[in-house]
Write an enzyme that holds these catalytic residues in place. Structure first.
Site, PDB file in Angstrom:
ATOM      1  N   CYS A  17      -5.699  13.044 -18.715  1.00  0.00           N
ATOM      2  CA  CYS A  17      -5.864  14.312 -18.002  1.00  0.00           C
ATOM      3  C   CYS A  17      -7.328  14.645 -17.755  1.00  0.00           C
ATOM      4  O   CYS A  17      -7.640  15.560 -17.000  1.00  0.00           O
ATOM      5  CB  CYS A  17      -5.176  15.446 -18.757  1.00  0.00           C
ATOM      6  SG  CYS A  17      -6.047  15.908 -20.267  1.00  0.00           S
ATOM      7  N   ASP A  47       0.075  -6.447 -53.674  1.00  0.00           N
ATOM      8  CA  ASP A  47      -0.982  -5.838 -52.883  1.00  0.00           C
ATOM      9  C   ASP A  47      -0.792  -4.322 -52.869  1.00  0.00           C
ATOM     10  O   ASP A  47      -0.095  -3.792 -52.016  1.00  0.00           O
ATOM     11  CB  ASP A  47      -0.884  -6.417 -51.464  1.00  0.00           C
ATOM     12  CG  ASP A  47      -2.185  -6.352 -50.736  1.00  0.00           C
ATOM     13  OD1 ASP A  47      -3.188  -5.984 -51.359  1.00  0.00           O
ATOM     14  OD2 ASP A  47      -2.196  -6.669 -49.538  1.00  0.00           O
ATOM     15  N   CYS A  91      -1.647  18.296 -21.015  1.00  0.00           N
ATOM     16  CA  CYS A  91      -1.973  16.917 -20.645  1.00  0.00           C
ATOM     17  C   CYS A  91      -0.695  16.169 -20.264  1.00  0.00           C
ATOM     18  O   CYS A  91       0.311  16.230 -20.962  1.00  0.00           O
ATOM     19  CB  CYS A  91      -2.646  16.209 -21.818  1.00  0.00           C
ATOM     20  SG  CYS A  91      -2.819  14.441 -21.597  1.00  0.00           S
ATOM     21  N   TYR A 110       0.749  -4.948 -65.430  1.00  0.00           N
ATOM     22  CA  TYR A 110       0.336  -6.331 -65.629  1.00  0.00           C
ATOM     23  C   TYR A 110      -0.604  -6.538 -66.825  1.00  0.00           C
ATOM     24  O   TYR A 110      -1.143  -7.620 -66.999  1.00  0.00           O
ATOM     25  CB  TYR A 110      -0.271  -6.929 -64.369  1.00  0.00           C
ATOM     26  CG  TYR A 110      -1.387  -6.127 -63.730  1.00  0.00           C
ATOM     27  CD1 TYR A 110      -2.573  -5.869 -64.401  1.00  0.00           C
ATOM     28  CD2 TYR A 110      -1.248  -5.646 -62.432  1.00  0.00           C
ATOM     29  CE1 TYR A 110      -3.582  -5.143 -63.815  1.00  0.00           C
ATOM     30  CE2 TYR A 110      -2.258  -4.921 -61.829  1.00  0.00           C
ATOM     31  CZ  TYR A 110      -3.425  -4.678 -62.532  1.00  0.00           C
ATOM     32  OH  TYR A 110      -4.427  -3.956 -61.945  1.00  0.00           O
ATOM     33  N   CYS A 146     -10.086  12.858 -22.189  1.00  0.00           N
ATOM     34  CA  CYS A 146      -8.765  12.218 -22.288  1.00  0.00           C
ATOM     35  C   CYS A 146      -8.582  11.239 -21.125  1.00  0.00           C
ATOM     36  O   CYS A 146      -8.810  11.607 -19.972  1.00  0.00           O
ATOM     37  CB  CYS A 146      -7.686  13.293 -22.265  1.00  0.00           C
ATOM     38  SG  CYS A 146      -6.024  12.623 -22.087  1.00  0.00           S
ATOM     39  N   LYS A 169       0.572 -11.461 -57.465  1.00  0.00           N
ATOM     40  CA  LYS A 169      -0.499 -10.500 -57.178  1.00  0.00           C
ATOM     41  C   LYS A 169       0.023  -9.533 -56.120  1.00  0.00           C
ATOM     42  O   LYS A 169       0.012  -9.836 -54.920  1.00  0.00           O
ATOM     43  CB  LYS A 169      -1.749 -11.231 -56.691  1.00  0.00           C
ATOM     44  CG  LYS A 169      -2.956 -10.333 -56.543  1.00  0.00           C
ATOM     45  CD  LYS A 169      -4.207 -11.168 -56.350  1.00  0.00           C
ATOM     46  CE  LYS A 169      -5.466 -10.338 -56.438  1.00  0.00           C
ATOM     47  NZ  LYS A 169      -5.576  -9.324 -55.401  1.00  0.00           N
ATOM     48  N   CYS A 185      -6.712  14.808 -27.692  1.00  0.00           N
ATOM     49  CA  CYS A 185      -6.883  15.485 -26.408  1.00  0.00           C
ATOM     50  C   CYS A 185      -6.564  16.959 -26.663  1.00  0.00           C
ATOM     51  O   CYS A 185      -5.577  17.285 -27.318  1.00  0.00           O
ATOM     52  CB  CYS A 185      -5.915  14.898 -25.393  1.00  0.00           C
ATOM     53  SG  CYS A 185      -5.682  15.925 -23.949  1.00  0.00           S
ATOM     54  N   LYS A 239      -5.370 -16.955 -53.902  1.00  0.00           N
ATOM     55  CA  LYS A 239      -4.945 -16.148 -52.756  1.00  0.00           C
ATOM     56  C   LYS A 239      -4.224 -17.013 -51.735  1.00  0.00           C
ATOM     57  O   LYS A 239      -4.678 -18.117 -51.420  1.00  0.00           O
ATOM     58  CB  LYS A 239      -6.174 -15.517 -52.083  1.00  0.00           C
ATOM     59  CG  LYS A 239      -6.914 -14.534 -52.979  1.00  0.00           C
ATOM     60  CD  LYS A 239      -6.424 -13.139 -52.781  1.00  0.00           C
ATOM     61  CE  LYS A 239      -7.197 -12.464 -51.689  1.00  0.00           C
ATOM     62  NZ  LYS A 239      -7.262 -11.028 -51.829  1.00  0.00           N
ATOM     63  N   GLU A 289       1.172 -14.745 -62.771  1.00  0.00           N
ATOM     64  CA  GLU A 289       1.856 -13.532 -62.290  1.00  0.00           C
ATOM     65  C   GLU A 289       1.718 -13.404 -60.776  1.00  0.00           C
ATOM     66  O   GLU A 289       0.811 -13.994 -60.188  1.00  0.00           O
ATOM     67  CB  GLU A 289       1.200 -12.291 -62.921  1.00  0.00           C
ATOM     68  CG  GLU A 289       1.310 -12.267 -64.421  1.00  0.00           C
ATOM     69  CD  GLU A 289       0.332 -11.263 -65.050  1.00  0.00           C
ATOM     70  OE1 GLU A 289      -0.328 -10.497 -64.325  1.00  0.00           O
ATOM     71  OE2 GLU A 289       0.236 -11.273 -66.279  1.00  0.00           O
TER      72      GLU A 289
HETATM   73  S1  IVH Z   1      -5.245  -8.333 -63.634  1.00  0.00           S
HETATM   74  C1  IVH Z   1      -9.435  -8.075 -65.222  1.00  0.00           C
HETATM   75  N1  IVH Z   1      -2.902  -8.878 -62.634  1.00  0.00           N
HETATM   76  O1  IVH Z   1      -5.702  -7.359 -57.991  1.00  0.00           O
HETATM   77  C2  IVH Z   1      -8.114  -8.318 -64.633  1.00  0.00           C
HETATM   78  N2  IVH Z   1      -4.449  -7.719 -61.245  1.00  0.00           N
HETATM   79  O2  IVH Z   1      -8.153  -8.433 -56.943  1.00  0.00           O
HETATM   80  C3  IVH Z   1      -7.556  -7.103 -64.057  1.00  0.00           C
HETATM   81  N3  IVH Z   1      -3.584  -7.101 -59.038  1.00  0.00           N
HETATM   82  O3  IVH Z   1      -7.762  -4.810 -59.254  1.00  0.00           O
HETATM   83  C4  IVH Z   1      -6.491  -7.275 -63.086  1.00  0.00           C
HETATM   84  N4  IVH Z   1      -1.568  -7.957 -59.327  1.00  0.00           N
HETATM   85  O4  IVH Z   1      -5.369  -4.211 -58.474  1.00  0.00           O
HETATM   86  C5  IVH Z   1      -4.110  -8.323 -62.396  1.00  0.00           C
HETATM   87  N5  IVH Z   1      -0.758  -9.400 -61.891  1.00  0.00           N
HETATM   88  C6  IVH Z   1      -1.955  -8.844 -61.676  1.00  0.00           C
HETATM   89  C7  IVH Z   1      -2.268  -8.192 -60.445  1.00  0.00           C
HETATM   90  C8  IVH Z   1      -3.542  -7.660 -60.275  1.00  0.00           C
HETATM   91  C9  IVH Z   1      -2.373  -7.309 -58.494  1.00  0.00           C
HETATM   92  C10 IVH Z   1      -4.714  -6.440 -58.371  1.00  0.00           C
HETATM   93  C11 IVH Z   1      -5.432  -5.412 -59.216  1.00  0.00           C
HETATM   94  C12 IVH Z   1      -6.861  -5.870 -59.273  1.00  0.00           C
HETATM   95  C13 IVH Z   1      -6.944  -6.718 -58.049  1.00  0.00           C
HETATM   96  C14 IVH Z   1      -8.059  -7.712 -58.138  1.00  0.00           C
END
Ligand code: IVH
Length: 672
Positions: free
Chosen positions: A413, A116, A433, A228, A410, A114, A428, A316, A112
């Site tokens: 000023c 952010d 100012c 997810y 500041c 990830k 400030c 990552k 999947e």
């Molecule tokens: S699974 C035990 N799936 O990444 C597994 N997490 O670094 C639980 N996150 O806290 C998480 N995409 O906030 C999972 N496809 C995905 C994700 C995902 C983003 C985040 C999530 C987690 C963090 C961990």
């Protein structure tokens, strides 16, 4: 005619269906206009029968009053985190470990994206969304149900995927709340105009939004979600993660379509590499991939350490960063006095642009990262947008680096600064100012404010330094000889500038109001207020309670506006603007002098025009005495149809409304 009760149920079903088509399947079946009409009809019927309102009605997404704080929620199953890897070797090591522990080579993985953002839990009881919480420390989080309800991609009620389906008694879905990049950029642009501190990246913006106590503000933040996985469930039979994702999706929860079931680690890596390449094609920010063992039985066998399950790993992506030298830390003073430390850098090439400055956000951030002048630093474009300093390369320190201290006065000023209570930023305290005054004048003159061409930073600098202008109202008393005496200002450019200042007196109310720079009032709020009150006088009379009743105006804005217009300084400013002859009324409501083909005509603009934005075309119509409407009805006189006109065109044809092409429209107003 159907009884109201039945129509209400039908409307809720329709709206839920179209929400799902739009937010979950990305395949809308009706226009925004038609959708709005359904919601409006439901609201009206619910107003007539308040006793029929249910908590899962689509009208109940934005709840009543702001909360005092968040209650704590204990997670029935802990929300663990995930171990990270940064290379293909580590990923293959993970796969070997999994197969060794399972004593089997038959392992499938689900891969999947990830995203952010921030992890949340959504609890559905008998299909009804009852509790939403943040991850918190993994065991306990905040109850953010009212905030989550404002996210339209979260269904308030689950849909049975087929007839006879037994809705589980409890279903906890877990997912990531995030802010799409476009919403993030728009939010930061607004905040910049309002002189509020910017969010460093979409993740901080999403997390910050979830902490807001007023759901109305959260609703305006345009958050989204991807589910997810499952948390605690009762009455649900599924054997694999992939099945679980499909089930969640069929219940109307938004899962990520960019997910793949892979038979082995080679395919896992292919999919990861594919997304590392094309990650910028998404409208949200991802920082890697998540790889999960598919079979629940195998997941259970693998178990977890105290920190993270052994059946999941994240891969990552390396952050796109560069290393450069930080030459100096400068402190900037914004329009309302906020002091922001800024890093001046040796130029470095990053994601296609050259970066020479990076925001350091605030003094706490500089201290936390221990950033000093002369340091070598790693910089990255946060969420690929604003450059920021990630960390210091301490190994390269020579001992000559200078620690940074936020000034106690500041830098412009020299007046005392103060820390805003409960906030990380420092301001400030001197409203006079010079830096603030210059910024306010710049804000006043900017294109979507008073649009004074030729009044750039260099001219403002000189005008203030020479004492010719203290605040923006003084601009209107400038004389030709004042301007000619400035550096690099000839007679012609001085005359042009005077002309531009004069012309600015007739700007429309939303622009005048946003140019005034009342705290928290950006372009959008100014438009809403102008539309509602029609004049500055009307707005100035409103109490903070009146203001809060307006949709899209939250308590902080209401407080700021009322505070400003009821203050002696605000009253004085309003009077001065009127004495000068600056327009303080909505032009859209005023009449032009001579009649034009648009006078008193009701006009709708739809589709994409090639020569104008929709707003520009609508402004033209208003200037020529026409009225602009967003929906076609029997009272519409003309529909101006651009490319891809959609349902408004069909409706106009049905009603026999005159339809105009862009060329015909252009001809008509050039003749006016
Ligand atoms: S699974 C035990 N799936 O990444 C597994 N997490 O670094 C639980 N996150 O806290 C998480 N995409 O906030 C999972 N496809 C995905 C994700 C995902 C983003 C985040 C999530 C987690 C963090 C961990």
């Amino acid at each position: 005619m159907k009884p109201d009760r039945e129509r209400i149920a039908e409307l809720r079903r329709l709206i839920r269906h179209h929400d799902r088509k739009y937010y979950i399947d990305a395949a809308p079946e009706i226009s925004d206009y038609e959708y709005d009409m359904l919601v409006a009809e439901l609201r009206k019927l619910e107003e007539k029968h308040p006793e029929l309102i249910t908590p899962d009605s689509p009208t109940q997404r934005v709840g009543g009053e702001p909360l005092e704080g968040f209650a704590t929620v204990e997670h029935r199953l802990p929300m663990l985190s995930i171990d990270n890897t940064y290379s293909e070797d580590e990923m293959r090591e993970f796969d070997r470990r999994v197969r060794r522990l399972l004593e089997s080579d038959e392992v499938e993985y689900v891969v999947e994206l990830k995203i952010d953002g921030l992890a949340v839990s959504l609890v559905y009881e008998d299909g009804l969304f009852t509790l939403g919480s943040t991850r918190g420390d993994g065991f306990r989080g905040d109850d953010v149900t009212t905030n989550l309800k404002t996210i339209k991609a979260i269904p308030l009620r689950l849909e049975p995927p087929k007839k006879g389906f037994r809705m589980p008694a409890v279903l906890e879905a877990r997912g990531e709340v995030y802010m799409p990049i476009a919403a993030f950029e728009k939010l930061n642009k607004e905040r910049e105009k309002e002189d509020l501190p910017l969010f460093a990246n979409p993740r901080n913006a999403a997390a910050g939004s979830m902490k807001l106590l007023d759901p109305r503000t959260v609703a305006g933040r345009h958050l989204s979600i991807c589910i997810y996985g499952l948390g605690y469930t009762e009455g649900l039979e599924v054997n694999t993660h992939f099945e679980a994702l499909n089930l969640l999706r069929s219940l109307g929860l938004r899962t990520n379509p960019n997910t793949r079931l892979c038979p082995d680690i080679d395919e896992v890596m292919d999919f990861c590499n594919e997304w590392e390449e094309k990650r910028h094609s998404l409208d949200y920010h991802i920082d890697g991939m998540v790889v999960k063992v598919n079979s629940f039985e195998q997941q259970e066998l693998l178990g977890a350490t105290s920190k993270a399950p052994r059946w999941v790993i994240s891969y990552k992506f390396p952050a796109e960063e560069g290393i450069t030298k930080l030459k100096e830390i400068k402190v900037q003073v914004g329009r309302s006095g906020t002091l922001t430390p800024v890093a001046l850098l040796e130029p470095v090439h990053l994601a296609g642009t050259t970066v020479t400055r990076a925001t350091l956000h605030n003094a706490d951030e500089v201290a936390r990262k221990d950033i000093r002048e002369g340091d070598w630093v790693a910089v990255a474009k946060a969420g690929e947008i604003i450059p920021q300093v990630l960390r210091v390369i301490k190994e390269r320190r020579t001992g000559k680096e200078k620690p940074f201290k936020m000034p106690q006065t500041c830098p412009v000023c020299g007046e005392k600064v103060r820390r805003v209570p409960d906030e990380v930023y420092i301001k400030c305290t001197n409203p006079l100012c010079e830096a603030q005054r210059k910024q306010r004048i710049r804000h006043f003159a900017r294109r979507d404010g008073m649009d004074i061409e030729g009044l750039g930073p260099a001219v403002i600098e000189q005008l203030v330094d020479k004492g010719l202008v203290d605040d923006f109202t003084d601009l209107y008393h400038l004389k030709l000889e004042d301007l000619v005496a400035l550096e690099r200002m000839g007679k012609k450019s001085s005359e042009n500038l005077l002309g531009a200042i004069e012309k600015s007196k007739s700007r429309d109310l939303p622009e005048v109001l946003s140019a005034m720079g009342v705290e928290h009032i950006g372009t959008h709020a100014a438009e809403v207020l102008a539309e509602h009150f029609g004049s500055l006088d009307g707005l100035a009379r409103a109490s903070s309670e009146d203001l809060e009743k307006i949709e899209e105006i939250g308590p902080i804005m209401a407080e700021s506006i009322a505070g400003f217009f009821h203050s002696p300084a605000g009253k004085k400013l309003l009077k001065r603007l009127k004495d000068i002859g600056v327009n303080t009324r909505s032009l859209a409501r005023a009449r032009p002098k001579a009649a034009t083909p648009f006078t008193d005509k009701s006009v709708v603009v739809t589709g994409t025009l090639s020569g104008y934005s929709r707003k520009e075309a609508e402004d033209l119509v208003k200037e020529l005495g026409g009225k602009v409407s967003s929906s076609v009805s029997a009272r519409t006189d003309f529909l101006v149809a651009g490319d891809k006109p959609g349902s408004k065109l069909t409706k106009a044809q049905k009603l026999g409304v005159k339809i105009m092409s862009e060329e015909e429209f252009e001809k008509l107003f050039t003749s006016a």
